[in-house]
Design an enzyme around this catalytic site. Sequence first.
Site, PDB file in Angstrom:
ATOM      1  N   ASN A 214     -12.196  -1.106  -1.115  1.00 16.68           N
ATOM      2  CA  ASN A 214     -11.135  -1.059   0.032  1.00 16.68           C
ATOM      3  C   ASN A 214     -12.419  -1.104   0.990  1.00 16.68           C
ATOM      4  OD1 ASN A 214      -9.379  -2.238   1.349  1.00 16.68           O
ATOM      5  ND2 ASN A 214      -9.063  -0.177   2.379  1.00 16.68           N
ATOM      6  N   GLU A 215     -12.232  -2.199   2.182  1.00 20.51           N
ATOM      7  CA  GLU A 215     -13.246  -1.326   3.069  1.00 20.51           C
ATOM      8  C   GLU A 215     -14.477  -0.944   3.513  1.00 20.51           C
ATOM      9  OE1 GLU A 215     -10.175  -1.518   6.536  1.00 20.51           O
ATOM     10  OE2 GLU A 215      -9.856  -3.209   6.445  1.00 20.51           O
TER      11      GLU A 215
ATOM     12  N   GLU B 191      -6.630  -9.135   3.381  1.00 23.32           N
ATOM     13  CA  GLU B 191      -6.091  -8.725   4.757  1.00 23.32           C
ATOM     14  C   GLU B 191      -6.126  -9.266   5.986  1.00 23.32           C
ATOM     15  OE1 GLU B 191      -6.122  -4.649   5.791  1.00 23.32           O
ATOM     16  OE2 GLU B 191      -6.621  -3.647   3.883  1.00 23.32           O
TER      17      GLU B 191
ATOM     18  N   TYR C 161      -6.961  -8.623  11.730  1.00 23.45           N
ATOM     19  CA  TYR C 161      -5.257  -7.959  12.443  1.00 23.45           C
ATOM     20  C   TYR C 161      -5.936  -8.597  14.228  1.00 23.45           C
ATOM     21  CZ  TYR C 161      -4.592  -5.676   8.017  1.00 23.45           C
ATOM     22  OH  TYR C 161      -4.745  -5.400   7.086  1.00 23.45           O
TER      23      TYR C 161
ATOM     24  N   GLN D  80       1.497  -5.833   6.145  1.00 29.01           N
ATOM     25  CA  GLN D  80       1.559  -5.837   4.469  1.00 29.01           C
ATOM     26  C   GLN D  80       3.217  -6.403   4.442  1.00 29.01           C
ATOM     27  OE1 GLN D  80       1.018  -1.103   3.743  1.00 29.01           O
ATOM     28  NE2 GLN D  80      -1.325  -1.588   4.216  1.00 29.01           N
TER      29      GLN D  80
ATOM     30  N   ASN E 102      -6.813   1.393   2.540  1.00 31.80           N
ATOM     31  CA  ASN E 102      -7.294   2.826   2.650  1.00 31.80           C
ATOM     32  C   ASN E 102      -7.287   4.145   1.904  1.00 31.80           C
ATOM     33  OD1 ASN E 102      -8.358   2.039   4.996  1.00 31.80           O
ATOM     34  ND2 ASN E 102      -7.605   2.864   6.478  1.00 31.80           N
TER      35      ASN E 102
ATOM     36  N   GLU F  13       1.117  -1.252  -0.144  1.00 33.41           N
ATOM     37  CA  GLU F  13       0.267  -0.348  -0.005  1.00 33.41           C
ATOM     38  C   GLU F  13       0.965   1.624  -0.286  1.00 33.41           C
ATOM     39  OE1 GLU F  13      -2.918   0.180   3.088  1.00 33.41           O
ATOM     40  OE2 GLU F  13      -3.143   2.060   2.033  1.00 33.41           O
TER      41      GLU F  13
HETATM   42  O1  AHR Z   1      -3.478  -2.792   6.274  1.00 32.82           O
HETATM   43  C1  AHR Z   1      -3.459  -1.822   7.393  1.00 32.82           C
HETATM   44  C2  AHR Z   1      -4.849  -0.720   6.750  1.00 32.82           C
HETATM   45  O2  AHR Z   1      -5.660  -1.921   7.418  1.00 32.82           O
HETATM   46  C3  AHR Z   1      -5.121  -0.666   5.058  1.00 32.82           C
HETATM   47  O3  AHR Z   1      -4.745   0.266   4.778  1.00 32.82           O
HETATM   48  C4  AHR Z   1      -7.295  -1.006   5.382  1.00 32.82           C
HETATM   49  O4  AHR Z   1      -7.423  -1.520   4.612  1.00 32.82           O
HETATM   50  C5  AHR Z   1      -6.844  -1.298   6.246  1.00 32.82           C
HETATM   51  O5  AHR Z   1      -8.087  -0.977   7.284  1.00 32.82           O
END
Ligand code: AHR
Length: 512
Positions: free
Chosen positions: A179-180, A299, A251, A361, A79, A34
């Site tokens: 994305n999201e 992700e 995450y 990432q 993002n 990213e």
């Molecule tokens: O990977 C970091 C961020 O986490 C990304 O930009 C977003 O898609 C997610 O919230």
Amino acid sequence: MTIFDAAPRDAKLTLHPDFAVATVDPRLFGSFVEHLGRCVYTGIFEPEHPTADEDGLRTDALALIRELGVTLVRYPGGNFVSGYRWEDGVGPAPARPRRLEPAWHTVETNRFGLDEFARFAEKAGVEPMMAVNLGTRGLQEACDLLEYANHPGGTAWSELRRSHGADKPYGFRLWCLGNEMDGPWQIGHKSAEEYGALAAATARAMRLIDPDLSLVACGSSSRGMPTFGSWEAAVLDHAFDEVDYISCHAYYEEQDGDVDSFLASAADMDSFIEGVVATADHVAAKRRSAKRINISFDEWNVWYASRPWNNGGEAPGAEAWPVAPRQLEDVYNVTDAVVVGSLLISLLRHADRVTAACLAQLVNVIAPIMTEPGGPAWRQTTFYPFAEAARYGRGQVLQLQLESPTYDTAKHGTVPLLHSAVVLGEDGVLTIFAVNRDTSVPLRVTADLRAFGALGPVEYTVLADADRLAANTLTQPDRVVPRAAAGARVEGGQLTVELPALSWNTIRISRA
Ligand code: AHR
């Protein structure tokens, strides 16, 4: 007492070569680049670096990316993509505009863009996974981007690409539709109804330009989102016929010293996957459709999100708009690596429906690879489980009969101490990936392998440490590495091995 000398507990696996979950899709071992922090700038791209090649790519980082075994790289966000104008990043670099980048509060120089990424992907040997902006932009810009990238020539966009030195179309196959979009923090955040309709319309238009695409609709940005479940159902009610995948993002971090819950993070990932599969199949059932929407877990990682400026010092004030600052530079310890290994096990065990995934990432930003501007590149602890899974987790994931002692966690209920996935490679080699979640006691595992016939030599590596917080850093880049271990042996069709407390283990057994 050290973690290595407490009395072991016992767990048991039973396997049969005829009972498989699925063949692993190589896209399971993807990652993510990213425009965030130093992932691109001074991460993969640093023209001034002593190892930079003619494209400005750091060859030290490229070598580690190849060693990591990444198969797929998602780009350019995250993002970031929801406010991105892709045209800013093509053409002569000096003429490219500098723009405010509101998602991460930085200035984007656009020195690196789509054509540079295509060259990076080729050199890294990875499949590009492109994301289009459905935040501030929409269907038309997605189609323009696709035409620039994939149309052979003879039109304005395709000739523009050719004029930038890419004579042949890139042929990008895999595309994320935004994305999201469920997240209120996302630029251009939408309701499920709005997004589902836009994703379906964009997918239809993109396929008119290039029918040979695999398309990913945005699912939930975590299982904890209030709209989880209803979001997927509503989006797929609109886009079921148009897309191939629905995404999941997750995450995990150790919070308030609760290492037991942290080590059980994969239990949440399992529930996430199973919930999304049930929802997608519910939409299929309503339509009397045999089509199966698969999951792109595009992700996933350990991320100390409660400390977003990790190791980058203080967050700048609201008036500061830095270029490629140190953001999200989490330093991963042994415990984090074991959790990453456990998340890989969860993905492998769902290989029938999770057919793409991206460790988020790749470099510097919550990443397995770190680089210093003008300086070296090194492997974080989390590099090792990923590299081993990407290398040996190819073939058929086998069904497991698993008996293990359990433990109670505050966040994820009662979970087994042993977490394992087993892959039968095309070369006939059996690879057992195993995590011992017990933080103080070894786990003695026996695996009944009689159904595999005669078995040959056993290789065993382990990632564990007396200090569960040990990490690799600029000054100590090899503080934590996997080590070859003794003590795994096969006799009479039965494997026995003792997994150290809090460990990631890879056991490879050849067939004689
Ligand atoms: O990977 C970091 C961020 O986490 C990304 O930009 C977003 O898609 C997610 O919230």
